[in-house]
Design an enzyme around this catalytic site. Structure first.
Site, PDB file in Angstrom:
ATOM      1  N   GLY A  20       1.067   0.958  -4.613  1.00 19.22           N
ATOM      2  CA  GLY A  20      -0.193   0.685  -3.984  1.00 19.22           C
ATOM      3  C   GLY A  20      -1.454   1.426  -4.032  1.00 19.22           C
ATOM      4  N   HIS A  61      13.295  -6.276 -17.999  1.00 18.23           N
ATOM      5  CA  HIS A  61      13.047  -5.024 -16.963  1.00 18.23           C
ATOM      6  C   HIS A  61      14.264  -4.103 -16.575  1.00 18.23           C
ATOM      7  CE1 HIS A  61      10.694  -0.601 -16.168  1.00 18.23           C
ATOM      8  NE2 HIS A  61      10.750  -1.465 -14.942  1.00 18.23           N
ATOM      9  N   ALA A  82       0.723  -1.343  -0.002  1.00 14.97           N
ATOM     10  CA  ALA A  82      -0.730  -0.303  -0.378  1.00 14.97           C
ATOM     11  C   ALA A  82       0.342   1.480   0.503  1.00 14.97           C
ATOM     12  CB  ALA A  82      -0.996  -0.136   1.408  1.00 14.97           C
ATOM     13  N   GLY A  83       1.668   0.860  -0.674  1.00 12.10           N
ATOM     14  CA  GLY A  83       2.985   2.147  -0.911  1.00 12.10           C
ATOM     15  C   GLY A  83       2.939   3.373  -1.630  1.00 12.10           C
ATOM     16  N   ASN A  84       3.606   4.577  -1.911  1.00 13.97           N
ATOM     17  CA  ASN A  84       3.313   4.868  -3.326  1.00 13.97           C
ATOM     18  C   ASN A  84       2.161   3.987  -4.570  1.00 13.97           C
ATOM     19  OD1 ASN A  84       3.923   6.989  -1.626  1.00 13.97           O
ATOM     20  ND2 ASN A  84       5.978   7.133  -2.773  1.00 13.97           N
ATOM     21  N   ARG A 100       7.181   5.617 -21.623  1.00 15.71           N
ATOM     22  CA  ARG A 100       8.527   6.525 -21.593  1.00 15.71           C
ATOM     23  C   ARG A 100       8.532   6.212 -22.712  1.00 15.71           C
ATOM     24  NH1 ARG A 100      10.041   3.221 -16.123  1.00 15.71           N
ATOM     25  NH2 ARG A 100       9.552   4.654 -14.330  1.00 15.71           N
ATOM     26  N   ILE A 153       4.653  -6.933 -10.175  1.00 14.77           N
ATOM     27  CA  ILE A 153       5.228  -5.013  -9.984  1.00 14.77           C
ATOM     28  C   ILE A 153       6.394  -4.596  -9.565  1.00 14.77           C
ATOM     29  CG2 ILE A 153       5.473  -2.369 -10.381  1.00 14.77           C
ATOM     30  CD1 ILE A 153       2.167  -2.799 -10.803  1.00 14.77           C
ATOM     31  N   THR A 154       7.061  -5.612  -8.781  1.00 21.17           N
ATOM     32  CA  THR A 154       8.019  -5.858  -7.552  1.00 21.17           C
ATOM     33  C   THR A 154       9.163  -6.002  -8.778  1.00 21.17           C
ATOM     34  OG1 THR A 154       6.607  -6.110  -6.076  1.00 21.17           O
ATOM     35  CG2 THR A 154       8.972  -6.563  -6.006  1.00 21.17           C
ATOM     36  N   ASN A 155      10.335  -4.992  -8.143  1.00 19.91           N
ATOM     37  CA  ASN A 155      11.788  -5.145  -8.894  1.00 19.91           C
ATOM     38  C   ASN A 155      12.815  -5.928  -7.732  1.00 19.91           C
ATOM     39  OD1 ASN A 155      11.503  -3.745 -11.400  1.00 19.91           O
ATOM     40  ND2 ASN A 155      11.009  -1.445 -10.462  1.00 19.91           N
TER      41      ASN A 155
END
EC number: 1.1.1.37
Length: 319
Positions: free
Chosen positions: A15, A176, A11-13, A152, A119-121
């Site tokens: 999320g 990625h 739930a960070g930016n 991008r 989405i995690t790197n």
């Protein structure tokens, strides 16, 4: 008809932005999960209070309990340690593998039939780890990478040519990271290929090369500017586009880190790597497109980089 349930793990930016976009697009009820006490609940309450203003009528709640993932239609995973200045995506590997194990087990026990977007790197390796620990089938799990990288690429091209970004179709394949492959051959502006624009003198080759290079380092550029975190608006928008294609059976063809079968693109083994992918109600389906010999060589370099990181991940797991 029952409303769809979208669970955001982390739930960070990203999320929080995912949750807001899901509400605005009226995709379904939202659950914000995070291990931080109170934080997902506070964000959920704040988001819920936007509903009367936005004119939408959905439920939003925060939780620290994996049981609340139950019956999720879509799970988008952003949990993990974010990149910091000077940190490569690869530096994150050891830490975030452990995160994927915990999250994967939560998915396995509570919503094994969900459509999962990672989405995690470092992305290509994390989506592989997430599948390993969750047991989600190949067609129901995918990594968000190419949609963002392509956005991008499109943005930089539109800015250079002073045209609407909606007129620019541009694609990025591969891992990625620094070895990603912006496809200059099949990318175009209102149907006119980049190669043709270069021939006509409307786009200088050195400028195109600079745009390709900037696309590859696009994430790092934002990290360096922010100093305290990484990109979140565009990654969230990319994740929502993928989720929407699944939930609404749009059958959009988007560049994503899907499980590509051996034989496609010269692969000698199944591998999560960025390729054009159809996303429908049935899940994901990687598609093989024609690319130039130079792009195929570059893609092989990117594939090898992903495979090397997967080997490192396997060694970490074996310890």
């Amino acid at each position: 008809m029952a409303r769809k349930k979208i669970t955001l793990v982390g739930a960070g930016n990203i999320g929080g932005t995912l949750a807001h976009l899901a509400l605005i697009k009226q995709l379904g009820d939202v659950v914000l999960f995070d291990i931080a006490q109170g934080m997902p609940n506070g964000k959920a309450l704040d988001l819920l209070q936007t509903c009367p203003i936005e004119g939408v009528d959905f439920k939003v709640r925060g939780t620290n309990d994996y049981k609340d993932l139950e019956n999720s239609d879509v799970v988008i995973v952003t949990a993990g340690v974010p990149r910091k200045p000077g940190m490569s995506r690869d530096d994150l590997l050891g830490i975030n593998i452990k995160v994927m194990q915990t999250v994967g087990e939560g998915i396995k026990h509570n919503c094994p039939n969900a459509f999962v977007i990672c989405i995690t790197n470092p992305l290509d390796i994390m989506v592989n780890m997430l599948q390993k620990f969750s047991g989600v089938p190949d067609n129901k799990i995918v990594g968000m990478a190419g949609v963002l990288d392509s956005a991008r690429f499109r943005t930089f091209l539109a800015d250079e040519l002073n045209v609407s970004v909606q007129q620019v179709q541009a694609y990025v394949m591969g891992g990625h990271g620094d070895t990603m492959v912006p496809l200059t051959k099949m990318s175009n502006v209102a149907g006119v290929s980049l190669e043709q624009l270069v021939k006509e003198g409307k786009l200088k080759q050195e400028r195109l090369d600079a745009i390709v290079s900037r696309t590859r380092s696009g994430g790092g550029e934002i990290v360096a500017l922010l100093k305290t975190g990484s990109a979140y608006y565009a990654p969230a928008a990319a994740g929502i586009q993928m989720a929407e294609s699944f939930l609404k059976d749009k059958k959009m063809i988007l560049p994503c880190a899907a499980k590509v079968k051996a034989g496609m693109y010269g692969l000698d083994e199944d591998l999560f790597v960025g390729v054009p992918t159809e996303i429908s109600a049935n899940g994901v389906r990687p598609i093989e497109v024609e690319i130039s010999d130079k792009e195929r060589e570059q893609l092989q370099v990117s594939i090898n980089a992903v495979k090397d990181l997967n080997k490192v991940a396997a060694e970490i797991l074996a310890k």
